[in-house]
Design an enzyme around this catalytic site. Structure first.
Site, PDB file in Angstrom:
ATOM      1  N   ASN A 151      -6.424   1.204  -8.069  1.00  0.00           N
ATOM      2  CA  ASN A 151      -6.427   2.550  -8.343  1.00  0.00           C
ATOM      3  C   ASN A 151      -5.084   3.035  -9.278  1.00  0.00           C
ATOM      4  OD1 ASN A 151      -6.503   5.358  -8.322  1.00  0.00           O
ATOM      5  ND2 ASN A 151      -6.071   5.452  -6.338  1.00  0.00           N
TER       6      ASN A 151
ATOM      7  N   LYS B 255      -4.028   5.543 -10.647  1.00  0.00           N
ATOM      8  CA  LYS B 255      -3.745   6.854 -10.558  1.00  0.00           C
ATOM      9  C   LYS B 255      -3.485   7.486 -11.779  1.00  0.00           C
ATOM     10  CE  LYS B 255      -2.072   5.887  -5.940  1.00  0.00           C
ATOM     11  NZ  LYS B 255      -1.556   6.232  -4.667  1.00  0.00           N
TER      12      LYS B 255
ATOM     13  N   HIS C 228     -10.254  10.274  -2.396  1.00  0.00           N
ATOM     14  CA  HIS C 228      -9.065   9.954  -2.360  1.00  0.00           C
ATOM     15  C   HIS C 228      -8.002  10.901  -1.504  1.00  0.00           C
ATOM     16  CE1 HIS C 228      -5.142   8.295  -3.023  1.00  0.00           C
ATOM     17  NE2 HIS C 228      -5.764   7.159  -3.301  1.00  0.00           N
TER      18      HIS C 228
ATOM     19  N   GLU D 246      -5.230  11.958  -2.101  1.00  0.00           N
ATOM     20  CA  GLU D 246      -4.744  12.845  -3.179  1.00  0.00           C
ATOM     21  C   GLU D 246      -5.575  13.694  -3.521  1.00  0.00           C
ATOM     22  OE1 GLU D 246      -3.364   9.498  -5.496  1.00  0.00           O
ATOM     23  OE2 GLU D 246      -1.760   8.895  -3.928  1.00  0.00           O
TER      24      GLU D 246
ATOM     25  N   GLU E 225      -7.896   4.589   4.344  1.00  0.00           N
ATOM     26  CA  GLU E 225      -6.427   4.585   3.540  1.00  0.00           C
ATOM     27  C   GLU E 225      -5.910   5.772   4.437  1.00  0.00           C
ATOM     28  OE1 GLU E 225      -6.605   3.370  -0.602  1.00  0.00           O
ATOM     29  OE2 GLU E 225      -7.052   5.399  -0.692  1.00  0.00           O
TER      30      GLU E 225
ATOM     31  N   GLY F  94       1.586   4.663  -0.863  1.00  0.00           N
ATOM     32  CA  GLY F  94       2.668   5.037  -1.803  1.00  0.00           C
ATOM     33  C   GLY F  94       4.028   4.983  -0.986  1.00  0.00           C
TER      34      GLY F  94
ATOM     35  N   SER G  53      -0.229   0.977   0.363  1.00  0.00           N
ATOM     36  CA  SER G  53       0.993   0.088   0.402  1.00  0.00           C
ATOM     37  C   SER G  53       0.499  -1.568   0.666  1.00  0.00           C
ATOM     38  CB  SER G  53       2.140   0.468   1.434  1.00  0.00           C
ATOM     39  OG  SER G  53       2.384   1.830   1.124  1.00  0.00           O
TER      40      SER G  53
HETATM   41  C1  PEP Z   1      -4.273   4.229  -3.529  1.00  0.00           C
HETATM   42  O1  PEP Z   1      -3.834   4.667  -4.512  1.00  0.00           O
HETATM   43  O2  PEP Z   1      -5.484   4.204  -2.941  1.00  0.00           O
HETATM   44  C2  PEP Z   1      -3.034   3.557  -2.819  1.00  0.00           C
HETATM   45  C3  PEP Z   1      -3.499   2.747  -1.444  1.00  0.00           C
HETATM   46  O3  PEP Z   1      -1.996   3.734  -3.071  1.00  0.00           O
HETATM   47  P1  PEP Z   1      -0.616   2.444  -2.815  1.00  0.00           P
HETATM   48  O4  PEP Z   1      -1.182   1.125  -2.839  1.00  0.00           O
HETATM   49  O5  PEP Z   1       0.437   2.484  -3.724  1.00  0.00           O
HETATM   50  O6  PEP Z   1      -0.311   2.792  -1.273  1.00  0.00           O
END
Ligand code: PEP
Length: 257
Positions: free
Chosen positions: A9, A11, A100, A102, A172, A178, A218
């Site tokens: 992803n 983003k 997601h 976000e 998640e 992040g 992460s």
């Molecule tokens: C994500 O964007 O779904 C995500 C898990 O980001 P990160 O790996 O940066 O934590």
């Protein structure tokens, strides 16, 4: 046997030249191995929508699926700024990330809207990657199971078992996205096991055991092997570490090196 799925992803990152360069670098490492490595796993990359055409070109002939980070549920019309499933399909998109955190927390998407998007994706034969996850306050308040169950069941809505079997779930935890602070493999396994238990009740044993449940939050080249060694973790949704070819490719190679 569930095929693992490793999904990038990106983003709201990268421009067209950087996107092309990153795809070339990933392909340079993965293409020579795709015959053996991709036997038991799939790879998907979800760039920002405006980069989808460029990424589609760079992925020509590769065994890497093209994903989108979001879409709208309506077919067409006066929905300024939105993109439909049919538009994504026209550019070779096969997967779409929905719900997601976000989207939920910054853009206010709720379970009702997310379910409409899941249904629209399935109508257009796109694979929805339905994200669920608790915030830190919810975890600290002992609400994790309730939140995950609610988001999962509401996101699936009235889908029948055959439709549920086509959905990919991504667990998640919001506090891990992040932040550099991943869920431990045991923590993640506990939630993945509970999500699969909910799927058993919702869609039956066979379907529940065929649905992929990805972990996201992460994930790095360093922690991916221990996470992927857990029985109910069927791949990863990767943000930050997907923006560098070396780390993403190492993640895709989980448990093989
Ligand atoms: C994500 O964007 O779904 C995500 C898990 O980001 P990160 O790996 O940066 O934590």
């Amino acid at each position: 046997m569930r095929r693992k799925l490793f999904a990038a992803n990106w983003k709201m990152n990268l421009g067209p030249a950087q996107a092309r360069e990153l795809i070339r670098a990933v392909r340079a490492q993965l293409d020579p191995q795709s015959g053996s490595l991709l036997k038991d796993r799939e790879v998907m990359i979800a760039p920002p929508a405006i980069l989808i055409p460029a990424v589609q070109q760079e992925l020509a002939g590769a065994s890497i699926a093209l994903g989108a980070q979001n879409m709208y549920f309506e077919e067409q019309g006066a929905f300024t700024g939105e993109i439909s499933a049919a538009m994504l399909k026209a550019y070779g998109v096969t997967h779409v990330i929905l719900g997601h955190s976000e989207r939920r927390h910054i853009f206010g998407e709720d379970d009702v809207l997310i379910n409409k998007k899941v249904k629209a994706a399935l109508r257009h034969e796109l694979t929805p990657v339905l994200c669920v996850g608790e915030t830190l306050a919810q975890r600290d308040g002992g609400e994790t199971t309730r939140i995950l169950t609610t988001q999962l069941l509401a996101g699936l809505g009235e889908l029948d078992a055959a439709q549920v079997s086509k959905v990919v779930i991504a667990y998640e935890p919001v506090w891990a996205i992040g932040t550099g602070k991943n869920a431990t493999p045991d923590q993640a396994q506990r939630e993945h096991g509970a999500l699969r238990g909910t799927l058993v009740e919702r869609a039956g044993r066979d379907v529940a055991h065929s649905v992929r449940i990805l972990y996201g939050g992460s994930v790095t080249a360093e922690n991916v092997d221990s996470l992927m060694s857990k029985p109910d973790i069927d791949g990863a949704l990767v943000g930050g570490a997907s923006l560098k070819a070396d780390s993403f490719v190492r993640i895709v190679r989980a448990l093989t090196v």
